[in-house]
Design an enzyme around this catalytic site. Sequence first.
Site, PDB file in Angstrom:
ATOM      1  N   LYS A 112       2.959 -51.597  26.471  1.00 55.85           N
ATOM      2  CA  LYS A 112       2.251 -51.410  25.198  1.00 55.85           C
ATOM      3  C   LYS A 112       2.701 -52.439  24.181  1.00 55.85           C
ATOM      4  O   LYS A 112       1.911 -52.985  23.441  1.00 55.85           O
ATOM      5  CB  LYS A 112       2.601 -50.035  24.638  1.00 55.85           C
ATOM      6  CG  LYS A 112       1.798 -48.918  25.215  1.00 55.85           C
ATOM      7  CD  LYS A 112       2.150 -47.660  24.416  1.00 55.85           C
ATOM      8  CE  LYS A 112       1.733 -46.419  25.146  1.00 55.85           C
ATOM      9  NZ  LYS A 112       2.584 -45.290  24.779  1.00 55.85           N
TER      10      LYS A 112
HETATM   11  N1  GLU Z   1       7.085 -41.168  26.327  1.00 62.34           N
HETATM   12  C1  GLU Z   1       7.580 -42.168  27.227  1.00 62.34           C
HETATM   13  C2  GLU Z   1       6.673 -43.371  27.231  1.00 62.34           C
HETATM   14  O1  GLU Z   1       5.593 -43.347  26.732  1.00 62.34           O
HETATM   15  C3  GLU Z   1       7.662 -41.656  28.670  1.00 62.34           C
HETATM   16  C4  GLU Z   1       8.807 -40.753  28.842  1.00 62.34           C
HETATM   17  C5  GLU Z   1       9.030 -40.232  30.255  1.00 62.34           C
HETATM   18  O2  GLU Z   1       8.123 -40.285  31.098  1.00 62.34           O
HETATM   19  O3  GLU Z   1      10.124 -39.739  30.492  1.00 62.34           O
HETATM   20  O4  GLU Z   1       7.055 -44.405  27.709  1.00 62.34           O
END
Ligand code: GLU
Length: 284
Positions: free
Chosen positions: A242
């Site tokens: 991202k």
């Molecule tokens: N929220 C995290 C992300 O968007 C992913 C966290 C996880 O899968 O443990 O990269």
Amino acid sequence: MPTTANVTRFAPSPNGPLHLGHAFSAVMAHDLARANGGRFLLRIEDIDGPRSRPELADEFRRDLAWLGLEWEEVPAQSTRLGSYRNAAARLEAMGLLYPCTCTRKDIEQAGATPGPEGLVYPGTCKGRPVDPAQPAALRLDIVRALALTGPLTWEDALTGVQQADPLALGDVVLVRKDLPASYHLAATLDDAADGVTLVTRGADLFAATHIHRLLQALLDLPVPRWHHHPLLVDETGRKLAKRRGSGGSGFGLAERRLRGEDGPALAASLRQHNFPAGISLAST
Ligand code: GLU
Ligand code: ZN
């Protein structure tokens, strides 16, 4: 293989549009649950204050529906701050947290060495009195924590049993200066609260699991299994991310959906590792 049904999750942060790597991850988590009659959960990881854009969560739901996935949504992280505070208080009462006022620059200047997740904190603030008026993060004292738990292992579905090595990451932040939790604390508590039994996510978070396993032992949480899948990379071998804008410029899910691309067909080709032009699976 265990015969109990898998509970998996997809846990995106609404800080930028999803890209093909997220689709690959979500489809995989979905299928690993569905393969044995389990549950596939969606959790919005929206505590990253200023970088969080609430409108993106709706876009994520549209992206997943477009891919033909069905899910159960569990509460977003922003509704769970109380549980993060309670866990931090518990770790603090165990004498395992210490305040740290260092900036990124302080850490660089202290000669920190690189670890699997950026610089390893050199312990500058450990045992140092901190002015309570100064904003401080709370770090986990890994050496003390390991002295309580002893050696730990965890199991990855692709690479097998791992010796937990939280020392490689050092005294990570569990409570941020601006938030009652860091990613490590929030995700570990949430996975336990949501009954996740198979944590499915990209290999970029493999090392983070050493910390998560330690937190599970300290907080008496159930221990799931993990499935860290290889990441998707572009023609130059760089992983889709991202922060590099991979949610746009042809690799984004919303842009493909809005262009009228067939979502279930994309999901089917990702399942077969038949990737769109310019994309492949990282070899490590
Ligand atoms: N929220 C995290 C992300 O968007 C992913 C966290 C996880 O899968 O443990 O990269
Ligand atoms: Zn510090």
